[in-house]
Design a protein around this motif. Structure first.
Motif, PDB file in Angstrom:
ATOM      1  N   TYR A 218     -14.304 -17.772   0.368  1.00 52.85           N
ATOM      2  CA  TYR A 218     -12.998 -18.142  -0.177  1.00 52.85           C
ATOM      3  C   TYR A 218     -11.967 -17.059   0.132  1.00 52.85           C
ATOM      4  N   ILE A 219     -12.332 -15.808  -0.097  1.00 59.84           N
ATOM      5  CA  ILE A 219     -11.416 -14.693   0.176  1.00 59.84           C
ATOM      6  C   ILE A 219     -11.180 -14.562   1.676  1.00 59.84           C
ATOM      7  N   SER A 220     -12.229 -14.743   2.452  1.00 61.13           N
ATOM      8  CA  SER A 220     -12.099 -14.677   3.910  1.00 61.13           C
ATOM      9  C   SER A 220     -11.107 -15.725   4.417  1.00 61.13           C
ATOM     10  N   ALA A 221     -11.154 -16.926   3.854  1.00 65.25           N
ATOM     11  CA  ALA A 221     -10.211 -17.980   4.249  1.00 65.25           C
ATOM     12  C   ALA A 221      -8.783 -17.597   3.854  1.00 65.25           C
ATOM     13  N   GLN A 222      -8.613 -16.962   2.686  1.00 64.49           N
ATOM     14  CA  GLN A 222      -7.286 -16.508   2.261  1.00 64.49           C
ATOM     15  C   GLN A 222      -6.741 -15.462   3.224  1.00 64.49           C
ATOM     16  N   VAL A 223      -7.591 -14.492   3.579  1.00 64.52           N
ATOM     17  CA  VAL A 223      -7.171 -13.430   4.496  1.00 64.52           C
ATOM     18  C   VAL A 223      -6.793 -14.030   5.849  1.00 64.52           C
ATOM     19  N   ASP A 224      -7.589 -14.983   6.313  1.00 58.85           N
ATOM     20  CA  ASP A 224      -7.320 -15.637   7.595  1.00 58.85           C
ATOM     21  C   ASP A 224      -5.958 -16.329   7.579  1.00 58.85           C
ATOM     22  N   ALA A 225      -5.696 -17.099   6.543  1.00 57.66           N
ATOM     23  CA  ALA A 225      -4.431 -17.830   6.449  1.00 57.66           C
ATOM     24  C   ALA A 225      -3.249 -16.873   6.285  1.00 57.66           C
ATOM     25  N   LEU A 226      -3.409 -15.859   5.441  1.00 59.39           N
ATOM     26  CA  LEU A 226      -2.319 -14.915   5.194  1.00 59.39           C
ATOM     27  C   LEU A 226      -1.965 -14.121   6.441  1.00 59.39           C
ATOM     28  N   THR A 227      -2.967 -13.592   7.133  1.00 58.31           N
ATOM     29  CA  THR A 227      -2.678 -12.779   8.320  1.00 58.31           C
ATOM     30  C   THR A 227      -2.061 -13.623   9.434  1.00 58.31           C
ATOM     31  N   ALA A 228      -2.493 -14.867   9.566  1.00 55.01           N
ATOM     32  CA  ALA A 228      -1.894 -15.756  10.571  1.00 55.01           C
ATOM     33  C   ALA A 228      -0.425 -16.034  10.241  1.00 55.01           C
TER      34      ALA A 228
ATOM     35  N   LEU B 246       1.592 -14.129   8.422  1.00 52.21           N
ATOM     36  CA  LEU B 246       2.354 -12.894   8.616  1.00 52.21           C
ATOM     37  C   LEU B 246       2.701 -12.708  10.085  1.00 52.21           C
ATOM     38  N   TYR B 247       1.704 -12.864  10.942  1.00 49.30           N
ATOM     39  CA  TYR B 247       1.919 -12.696  12.383  1.00 49.30           C
ATOM     40  C   TYR B 247       2.963 -13.701  12.897  1.00 49.30           C
ATOM     41  N   ALA B 248       2.884 -14.933  12.435  1.00 52.93           N
ATOM     42  CA  ALA B 248       3.824 -15.971  12.863  1.00 52.93           C
ATOM     43  C   ALA B 248       5.254 -15.644  12.433  1.00 52.93           C
ATOM     44  N   ASN B 249       5.401 -14.815  11.403  1.00 50.17           N
ATOM     45  CA  ASN B 249       6.729 -14.438  10.904  1.00 50.17           C
ATOM     46  C   ASN B 249       7.138 -13.036  11.337  1.00 50.17           C
ATOM     47  N   GLY B 250       6.469 -12.498  12.354  1.00 51.96           N
ATOM     48  CA  GLY B 250       6.861 -11.209  12.915  1.00 51.96           C
ATOM     49  C   GLY B 250       6.461 -10.010  12.072  1.00 51.96           C
ATOM     50  N   LEU B 251       5.505 -10.190  11.168  1.00 49.44           N
ATOM     51  CA  LEU B 251       5.030  -9.096  10.323  1.00 49.44           C
ATOM     52  C   LEU B 251       3.609  -8.717  10.721  1.00 49.44           C
ATOM     53  N   GLN B 252       3.237  -7.503  10.385  1.00 51.70           N
ATOM     54  CA  GLN B 252       1.897  -7.009  10.711  1.00 51.70           C
ATOM     55  C   GLN B 252       1.143  -6.728   9.415  1.00 51.70           C
ATOM     56  N   CYS B 253      -0.155  -6.872   9.472  1.00 56.94           N
ATOM     57  CA  CYS B 253      -0.993  -6.679   8.297  1.00 56.94           C
ATOM     58  C   CYS B 253      -1.777  -5.375   8.425  1.00 56.94           C
ATOM     59  N   MET B 254      -1.762  -4.599   7.354  1.00 56.00           N
ATOM     60  CA  MET B 254      -2.597  -3.406   7.275  1.00 56.00           C
ATOM     61  C   MET B 254      -3.627  -3.685   6.182  1.00 56.00           C
ATOM     62  N   LEU B 255      -4.871  -3.840   6.576  1.00 58.91           N
ATOM     63  CA  LEU B 255      -5.940  -4.233   5.661  1.00 58.91           C
ATOM     64  C   LEU B 255      -6.731  -3.017   5.193  1.00 58.91           C
ATOM     65  N   LEU B 256      -6.873  -2.882   3.879  1.00 50.09           N
ATOM     66  CA  LEU B 256      -7.718  -1.845   3.297  1.00 50.09           C
ATOM     67  C   LEU B 256      -8.858  -2.537   2.572  1.00 50.09           C
ATOM     68  N   ASN B 257     -10.070  -2.296   3.027  1.00 54.48           N
ATOM     69  CA  ASN B 257     -11.260  -2.898   2.446  1.00 54.48           C
ATOM     70  C   ASN B 257     -11.867  -1.916   1.448  1.00 54.48           C
ATOM     71  N   LEU B 258     -11.831  -2.282   0.181  1.00 55.89           N
ATOM     72  CA  LEU B 258     -12.340  -1.396  -0.868  1.00 55.89           C
ATOM     73  C   LEU B 258     -13.742  -1.786  -1.316  1.00 55.89           C
ATOM     74  N   ALA B 259     -14.536  -2.340  -0.425  1.00 56.34           N
ATOM     75  CA  ALA B 259     -15.901  -2.728  -0.776  1.00 56.34           C
ATOM     76  C   ALA B 259     -16.634  -1.547  -1.397  1.00 56.34           C
ATOM     77  N   GLY B 260     -17.119  -1.738  -2.618  1.00 56.51           N
ATOM     78  CA  GLY B 260     -17.842  -0.684  -3.324  1.00 56.51           C
ATOM     79  C   GLY B 260     -16.943   0.394  -3.911  1.00 56.51           C
ATOM     80  N   GLN B 261     -15.628   0.236  -3.770  1.00 53.86           N
ATOM     81  CA  GLN B 261     -14.691   1.258  -4.247  1.00 53.86           C
ATOM     82  C   GLN B 261     -13.529   0.622  -5.005  1.00 53.86           C
ATOM     83  N   GLN B 262     -13.785  -0.441  -5.757  1.00 57.97           N
ATOM     84  CA  GLN B 262     -12.730  -1.171  -6.440  1.00 57.97           C
ATOM     85  C   GLN B 262     -11.901  -0.273  -7.368  1.00 57.97           C
TER      86      GLN B 262
END
Length: 131
Positions: A60-70, A72-88
């Motif tokens: 579910y989260i992966s699908a959200q990230v996929d849709a959001l980053t697409a 953003l890119y379509a609107n001329g913005l870039q995504c900086m992803l920080l993965n806090l796995a195990g470090q919430q």
């Protein structure tokens, strides 16, 4: 000259067509690319959107990230992803790090966010989106 190069890479700036062609040819030969982070130094914000999440392998989260980053890119913005796995519990430091890059928005893929994060984003004039 530096100013001619700067104008060549600044949209809408006045530069003679012959000069533009020479600058673009030299840039191509040298492999020159505009430093977009440096370009944002005179602006308040960059074209970066910070995305912070922890459970990115969740479909579910992966699908959200996929849709959001697409989007953003379509609107001329870039995504900086920080993965806090195990470090919430490091979310405040992650947001502080994103603010150092002058992100225009921070998107948090987390249910509950401490008030301190909301105050931090507000104090920096940065939008905060909670998902």
């Amino acid at each position: 000259s530096r100013s001619a190069v700067s104008r060549t890479f600044t949209e809408g700036a006045s530069v003679a067509p012959k000069t533009r062609a020479r600058v673009m040819q030299a840039a191509e030969e040298l492999g020159y690319r505009v430093n977009l982070l440096a370009r944002t130094l005179h602006k308040e914000r960059s074209d970066l959107v910070g995305l912070v999440g922890a459970n990115l392998s969740n479909p579910y989260i992966s699908a959200q990230v996929d849709a959001l980053t697409a989007a953003l890119y379509a609107n001329g913005l870039q995504c900086m992803l920080l993965n806090l796995a195990g470090q919430q519990n490091d979310m405040e430091n992650a947001v502080a790090k994103l603010l150092e890059y002058r992100v225009r928005t921070v998107v948090l893929l987390s249910g509950a966010v401490p008030d301190t994060l909301m105050r931090l984003a507000a104090a920096n004039g940065t939008r905060l989106v909670l998902i």
